[in-house]
Scaffold this active site. Structure first.
Site, PDB file in Angstrom:
ATOM      1  N   PHE A 149       0.814  -1.219   0.000  1.00  0.00           N
ATOM      2  CA  PHE A 149       0.000   0.000   0.000  1.00  0.00           C
ATOM      3  C   PHE A 149       0.844   1.265   0.000  1.00  0.00           C
ATOM      4  O   PHE A 149       0.368   2.330  -0.398  1.00  0.00           O
ATOM      5  CB  PHE A 149      -0.932   0.010   1.237  1.00  0.00           C
ATOM      6  CG  PHE A 149      -0.247   0.470   2.501  1.00  0.00           C
ATOM      7  CD1 PHE A 149      -0.150   1.829   2.804  1.00  0.00           C
ATOM      8  CD2 PHE A 149       0.340  -0.435   3.379  1.00  0.00           C
ATOM      9  CE1 PHE A 149       0.507   2.263   3.954  1.00  0.00           C
ATOM     10  CE2 PHE A 149       0.996  -0.005   4.525  1.00  0.00           C
ATOM     11  CZ  PHE A 149       1.073   1.343   4.810  1.00  0.00           C
ATOM     12  N   LYS A 173      -1.225  -6.954  -9.268  1.00  0.00           N
ATOM     13  CA  LYS A 173      -2.183  -7.126  -8.161  1.00  0.00           C
ATOM     14  C   LYS A 173      -1.773  -6.106  -7.104  1.00  0.00           C
ATOM     15  O   LYS A 173      -0.904  -6.359  -6.277  1.00  0.00           O
ATOM     16  CB  LYS A 173      -2.085  -8.552  -7.617  1.00  0.00           C
ATOM     17  CG  LYS A 173      -3.318  -9.102  -6.924  1.00  0.00           C
ATOM     18  CD  LYS A 173      -3.805  -8.326  -5.717  1.00  0.00           C
ATOM     19  CE  LYS A 173      -2.958  -8.427  -4.493  1.00  0.00           C
ATOM     20  NZ  LYS A 173      -3.355  -7.451  -3.440  1.00  0.00           N
ATOM     21  N   GLU A 176      -4.965  -3.747  -1.886  1.00  0.00           N
ATOM     22  CA  GLU A 176      -6.408  -3.507  -1.892  1.00  0.00           C
ATOM     23  C   GLU A 176      -6.773  -2.273  -1.075  1.00  0.00           C
ATOM     24  O   GLU A 176      -7.925  -1.871  -1.036  1.00  0.00           O
ATOM     25  CB  GLU A 176      -7.162  -4.752  -1.398  1.00  0.00           C
ATOM     26  CG  GLU A 176      -6.831  -5.237   0.004  1.00  0.00           C
ATOM     27  CD  GLU A 176      -5.601  -6.170   0.053  1.00  0.00           C
ATOM     28  OE1 GLU A 176      -4.591  -5.880  -0.630  1.00  0.00           O
ATOM     29  OE2 GLU A 176      -5.647  -7.152   0.828  1.00  0.00           O
ATOM     30  N   ARG A 177      -5.762  -1.664  -0.415  1.00  0.00           N
ATOM     31  CA  ARG A 177      -6.082  -0.482   0.408  1.00  0.00           C
ATOM     32  C   ARG A 177      -6.083   0.806  -0.398  1.00  0.00           C
ATOM     33  O   ARG A 177      -6.782   1.755  -0.057  1.00  0.00           O
ATOM     34  CB  ARG A 177      -5.068  -0.359   1.546  1.00  0.00           C
ATOM     35  CG  ARG A 177      -5.177  -1.550   2.466  1.00  0.00           C
ATOM     36  CD  ARG A 177      -4.281  -1.417   3.649  1.00  0.00           C
ATOM     37  NE  ARG A 177      -3.870  -2.747   4.078  1.00  0.00           N
ATOM     38  CZ  ARG A 177      -2.731  -3.033   4.651  1.00  0.00           C
ATOM     39  NH1 ARG A 177      -1.849  -2.074   4.886  1.00  0.00           N
ATOM     40  NH2 ARG A 177      -2.432  -4.248   4.998  1.00  0.00           N
ATOM     41  N   SER A 226       5.444  -6.986   3.224  1.00  0.00           N
ATOM     42  CA  SER A 226       6.057  -7.319   4.509  1.00  0.00           C
ATOM     43  C   SER A 226       6.797  -8.659   4.407  1.00  0.00           C
ATOM     44  O   SER A 226       6.524  -9.465   3.518  1.00  0.00           O
ATOM     45  CB  SER A 226       4.985  -7.357   5.597  1.00  0.00           C
ATOM     46  OG  SER A 226       3.925  -8.178   5.192  1.00  0.00           O
ATOM     47  N   CYS A 281       9.488   1.873   3.392  1.00  0.00           N
ATOM     48  CA  CYS A 281      10.441   0.792   3.660  1.00  0.00           C
ATOM     49  C   CYS A 281      11.855   1.350   3.776  1.00  0.00           C
ATOM     50  O   CYS A 281      12.743   0.675   4.260  1.00  0.00           O
ATOM     51  CB  CYS A 281      10.385  -0.250   2.559  1.00  0.00           C
ATOM     52  SG  CYS A 281      10.932   0.399   0.985  1.00  0.00           S
ATOM     53  N   GLU A 383       9.637  -4.471  12.767  1.00  0.00           N
ATOM     54  CA  GLU A 383       9.254  -3.259  12.033  1.00  0.00           C
ATOM     55  C   GLU A 383       7.972  -2.700  12.646  1.00  0.00           C
ATOM     56  O   GLU A 383       7.004  -3.432  12.855  1.00  0.00           O
ATOM     57  CB  GLU A 383       9.017  -3.646  10.565  1.00  0.00           C
ATOM     58  CG  GLU A 383       8.614  -2.476   9.682  1.00  0.00           C
ATOM     59  CD  GLU A 383       8.406  -2.901   8.226  1.00  0.00           C
ATOM     60  OE1 GLU A 383       7.738  -3.923   7.982  1.00  0.00           O
ATOM     61  OE2 GLU A 383       8.907  -2.191   7.336  1.00  0.00           O
TER      62      GLU A 383
HETATM   63  P1  NAD Z   1       1.598  -6.570   2.971  1.00  0.00           P
HETATM   64  O1  NAD Z   1       2.653  -7.603   3.048  1.00  0.00           O
HETATM   65  O2  NAD Z   1       0.479  -6.606   3.941  1.00  0.00           O
HETATM   66  O3  NAD Z   1       0.909  -6.606   1.518  1.00  0.00           O
HETATM   67  C1  NAD Z   1       1.660  -6.637   0.338  1.00  0.00           C
HETATM   68  C2  NAD Z   1       0.849  -7.365  -0.725  1.00  0.00           C
HETATM   69  O4  NAD Z   1       0.629  -8.712  -0.300  1.00  0.00           O
HETATM   70  C3  NAD Z   1      -0.521  -6.756  -0.983  1.00  0.00           C
HETATM   71  O5  NAD Z   1      -0.765  -6.735  -2.360  1.00  0.00           O
HETATM   72  C4  NAD Z   1      -1.459  -7.687  -0.254  1.00  0.00           C
HETATM   73  O6  NAD Z   1      -2.726  -7.775  -0.863  1.00  0.00           O
HETATM   74  C5  NAD Z   1      -0.761  -9.020  -0.314  1.00  0.00           C
HETATM   75  N1  NAD Z   1      -1.055  -9.871   0.838  1.00  0.00           N
HETATM   76  C6  NAD Z   1      -1.447  -9.468   2.065  1.00  0.00           C
HETATM   77  N2  NAD Z   1      -1.614 -10.528   2.875  1.00  0.00           N
HETATM   78  C7  NAD Z   1      -1.303 -11.614   2.157  1.00  0.00           C
HETATM   79  C8  NAD Z   1      -1.262 -13.014   2.457  1.00  0.00           C
HETATM   80  N3  NAD Z   1      -1.551 -13.485   3.664  1.00  0.00           N
HETATM   81  N4  NAD Z   1      -0.885 -13.856   1.493  1.00  0.00           N
HETATM   82  C9  NAD Z   1      -0.565 -13.402   0.265  1.00  0.00           C
HETATM   83  N5  NAD Z   1      -0.576 -12.086  -0.066  1.00  0.00           N
HETATM   84  C10 NAD Z   1      -0.946 -11.205   0.864  1.00  0.00           C
HETATM   85  O7  NAD Z   1       2.350  -5.168   3.011  1.00  0.00           O
HETATM   86  P2  NAD Z   1       1.723  -3.709   3.145  1.00  0.00           P
HETATM   87  O8  NAD Z   1       1.203  -3.526   4.533  1.00  0.00           O
HETATM   88  O9  NAD Z   1       0.837  -3.415   2.017  1.00  0.00           O
HETATM   89  O10 NAD Z   1       3.034  -2.816   2.940  1.00  0.00           O
HETATM   90  C11 NAD Z   1       3.920  -2.499   3.968  1.00  0.00           C
HETATM   91  C12 NAD Z   1       5.077  -3.467   4.049  1.00  0.00           C
HETATM   92  O11 NAD Z   1       5.767  -3.504   2.806  1.00  0.00           O
HETATM   93  C13 NAD Z   1       6.104  -3.067   5.074  1.00  0.00           C
HETATM   94  O12 NAD Z   1       6.575  -4.220   5.715  1.00  0.00           O
HETATM   95  C14 NAD Z   1       7.199  -2.422   4.244  1.00  0.00           C
HETATM   96  O13 NAD Z   1       8.470  -2.431   4.834  1.00  0.00           O
HETATM   97  C15 NAD Z   1       7.160  -3.279   3.040  1.00  0.00           C
HETATM   98  N6  NAD Z   1       7.765  -2.610   1.899  1.00  0.00           N
HETATM   99  C16 NAD Z   1       8.982  -3.060   1.469  1.00  0.00           C
HETATM  100  C17 NAD Z   1       9.598  -2.427   0.417  1.00  0.00           C
HETATM  101  C18 NAD Z   1      10.915  -2.911  -0.082  1.00  0.00           C
HETATM  102  O14 NAD Z   1      11.277  -2.565  -1.189  1.00  0.00           O
HETATM  103  N7  NAD Z   1      11.662  -3.713   0.657  1.00  0.00           N
HETATM  104  C19 NAD Z   1       8.979  -1.340  -0.213  1.00  0.00           C
HETATM  105  C20 NAD Z   1       7.736  -0.920   0.251  1.00  0.00           C
HETATM  106  C21 NAD Z   1       7.132  -1.571   1.309  1.00  0.00           C
END
Ligand code: NAD
Length: 499
Positions: A149, A173, A176-177, A226, A281, A383
């Site tokens: 998101f 994909k 969804e937020r 994450s 991140c 985190e």
């Molecule tokens: P998230 O992991 O909750 O979601 C990321 C994606 O995974 C979304 O598209 C979501 O729909 C999907 N998803 C969620 N739950 C899932 C599940 N159980 N199984 C499969 N797919 C699932 O992350 P977020 O809250 O949207 O974003 C924040 C996180 O992303 C933080 O941990 C941040 O550090 C990380 N991030 C990392 C980078 C990087 O380049 N390392 C960059 C941006 C964000």
């Protein structure tokens, strides 16, 4: 209520989806739209359209593909203000920061305007008698991107521009937020002349992610999110035979040496720790002053700087940061602050309980500063992803260097110093993927590459730049023999050598 639909074959899908997700306005805590949470029917439709479109797209010469990127760039620039408003309304980051989100993605589109140069293969004339060897980079076919998101424009653009310019079809994909801007970006690619079916968007949650990971027609998956989910996506995708890069969470440290320019450091830290409400991140949620005297001087300067921070709704031009993304995420950040206190860290500034007049139901948090945080604390090891800055005091350079090096995450790190030797040693020895020297958020430019180490990145190939090109293409090696009539008399049963 506005419904956010998939973007399949250049238009909305219109599929009846039983499941919907709520898209909230984080400034007020009210629902502003609903997003369809798709399943197999949506993905199958997108894959079929991608399969129909990709061979033709790959057959177009790279220069003509690059021309589409030039037009995409012009269209994103045309719509920048509108996109920034849409992005800010769903994410909650302030408009200026939303523009930055889009512009950092646009830099990768710009890079892809020059992709024909990068796609050039290598050629060795006369590698043997009448033998030439050459290589070509070919697209994988259909690739998918699964994005978080917190950068709803930048990260989809990192993936889409590279994948598409290299000749692939790409299915996104998004989170969804905040799904509106990713859809708008896909529409802009079509407006720029990209054939329908080459860039599509399917919405959904875990169900859709699993369908993507298991789909035999999808060759590669690029994930950012994450760490636990990144690891899951990596393992399941690789088990299904796909190429996977999966970037995860972070806990980036800023090391402050005694000789650093502390006014500059405090300014940088406030932006890097609290900007975008800490939901980056590459945020700097941990500061490591070296020596007690540095720690005391830094703390004394941080307290008034934090008190002066402006928090407001995302459209407020004076606000430095806005709300966090959801009520659930706000509650999680508040729990981490309590954990840090219970673990024995010193609460210097408490951001909980902050209320913005007229927006009492918005997901706002004031800035929090915690001192005397220790490496064994859970609040340090994990985190938090909110406007929380933790001070971990280190007696010397070696201890400071070991902290980010031993941490489970290894995304980014920064050192603040005037000492070139210390900076050079630090950059060479620290066990982290991206290093800033007096640069608080060291996200590399588009012609380098982005990627963290340890639990911040699963898979071997980074995002964008030449690494991105490697991820989105496969290398074919051709050995061709054009003998001057007849055979060369060699024994065909023995492996050819150059001796
Ligand atoms: P998230 O992991 O909750 O979601 C990321 C994606 O995974 C979304 O598209 C979501 O729909 C999907 N998803 C969620 N739950 C899932 C599940 N159980 N199984 C499969 N797919 C699932 O992350 P977020 O809250 O949207 O974003 C924040 C996180 O992303 C933080 O941990 C941040 O550090 C990380 N991030 C990392 C980078 C990087 O380049 N390392 C960059 C941006 C964000």
């Amino acid at each position: 209520m506005r419904v956010i639909d998939h973007v399949i074959k250049g238009g909305t899908a219109g599929l009846a989806s039983a499941r919907r997700g709520a898209v909230m306005d984080p400034n007020n805590g009210v629902q502003q739209a609903e997003v369809v949470l798709g399943g197999a029917d949506a993905l199958e439709r997108a894959v079929a359209a991608a399969q129909a479109a990709q061979p033709g797209w790959a057959a177009i010469n790279p220069q003509r593909r690059a021309r589409v990127m030039f037009t995409v760039k012009a269209l994103i620039e045309r719509d920048l203000d509108e996109l920034a408003v849409l992005l800010s309304a769903e994410h909650g980051k302030v408009i200026a920061d939303a523009r930055g989100d889009i512009l950092r993605g646009l830099e990768v589109v710009e890079y892809c305007c020059g992709l024909p140069q990068m796609l050039k293969g290598e050629y060795s004339h006369g590698a043997g008698p009448g033998i030439d060897v050459f290589s070509m980079r070919q697209p994988l076919g259909i690739g998918a991107g699964i994005t978080p998101f917190n950068f709803p424009a930048m990260i989809p653009l990192w993936m889409a521009a590279m994948a598409i310019a290299a000749g692939n079809a790409f299915i996104l994909k998004p989170s969804e937020r905040d799904p509106t801007v990713p859809c708008r970006l896909a529409e802009l690619f079509v407006e720029a002349g990209l054939p329908e079916g080459v860039f599509q968007v399917v919405h959904g949650d875990k169900e859709m992610v699993d369908l993507i990971l298991d789909h035999p027609a999808i060759s590669a998956v690029s994930f950012v999110g994450s760490s636990d989910i990144a690891h899951y996506v990596y393992s399941r995708g690789v088990a299904a035979g796909k190429r996977v890069q999966a970037m995860g969470g972070a806990k980036n440290h800023g090391i402050v040496m005694p000789d650093a320019d502390l006014d500059q450091v405090v300014n940088d830290l406030c932006g890097a720790a609290f900007g975008s409400a800490g939901e980056r991140c590459m945020a700097l949620p941990v500061v490591v002053p070296v020596g007690e005297e540095t720690a005391e001087r830094l703390k004394a300067k941080l307290i008034p700087a934090i008190a002066a921070l402006q928090i407001g709704i995302s459209t407020d031009p004076d606000a430095q940061y806005g709300p966090v993304v959801t009520a659930m995420h706000k509650a999680s950040i508040e729990r981490w602050i309590q954990t840090a206190i219970d673990e024995g860290s010193e609460l210097v500034v408490d951001g909980r309980g902050f209320r913005l007049q007229g927006h009492e139901n918005g997901y706002f948090l004031g800035p929090t500063l915690l001192d005397r945080v220790m490496p064994e604390m859970k609040s340090y090891q994990n985190e938090i992803f909110g406007p929380v800055l933790q001070i971990v005091r280190a007696p010397d350079f070696e201890t400071a260097l070991a902290l980010p090096s031993k941490h489970q995450y290894g995304n980014g790190v920064a050192i603040f110093t005037r000492n070139g030797h210390a900076a050079r040693e630090f950059a060479a020895r620290v066990n982290v993927g991206m290093v800033g020297v007096n640069v608080p958020i060291p996200v590399p430019v588009a012609y380098h590459s982005f990627g963290g180490w340890k639990r911040s990145g699963f898979g071997d190939i980074d995002q964008f730049g030449l690494e991105g090109l490697r991820f989105w293409t496969k290398l074919k090696k051709v050995t061709a023999r054009w003998p001057d009539g007849g055979g060369d008399g060699s024994n065909a049963f023995i492996i050819p050598t150059m001796s």
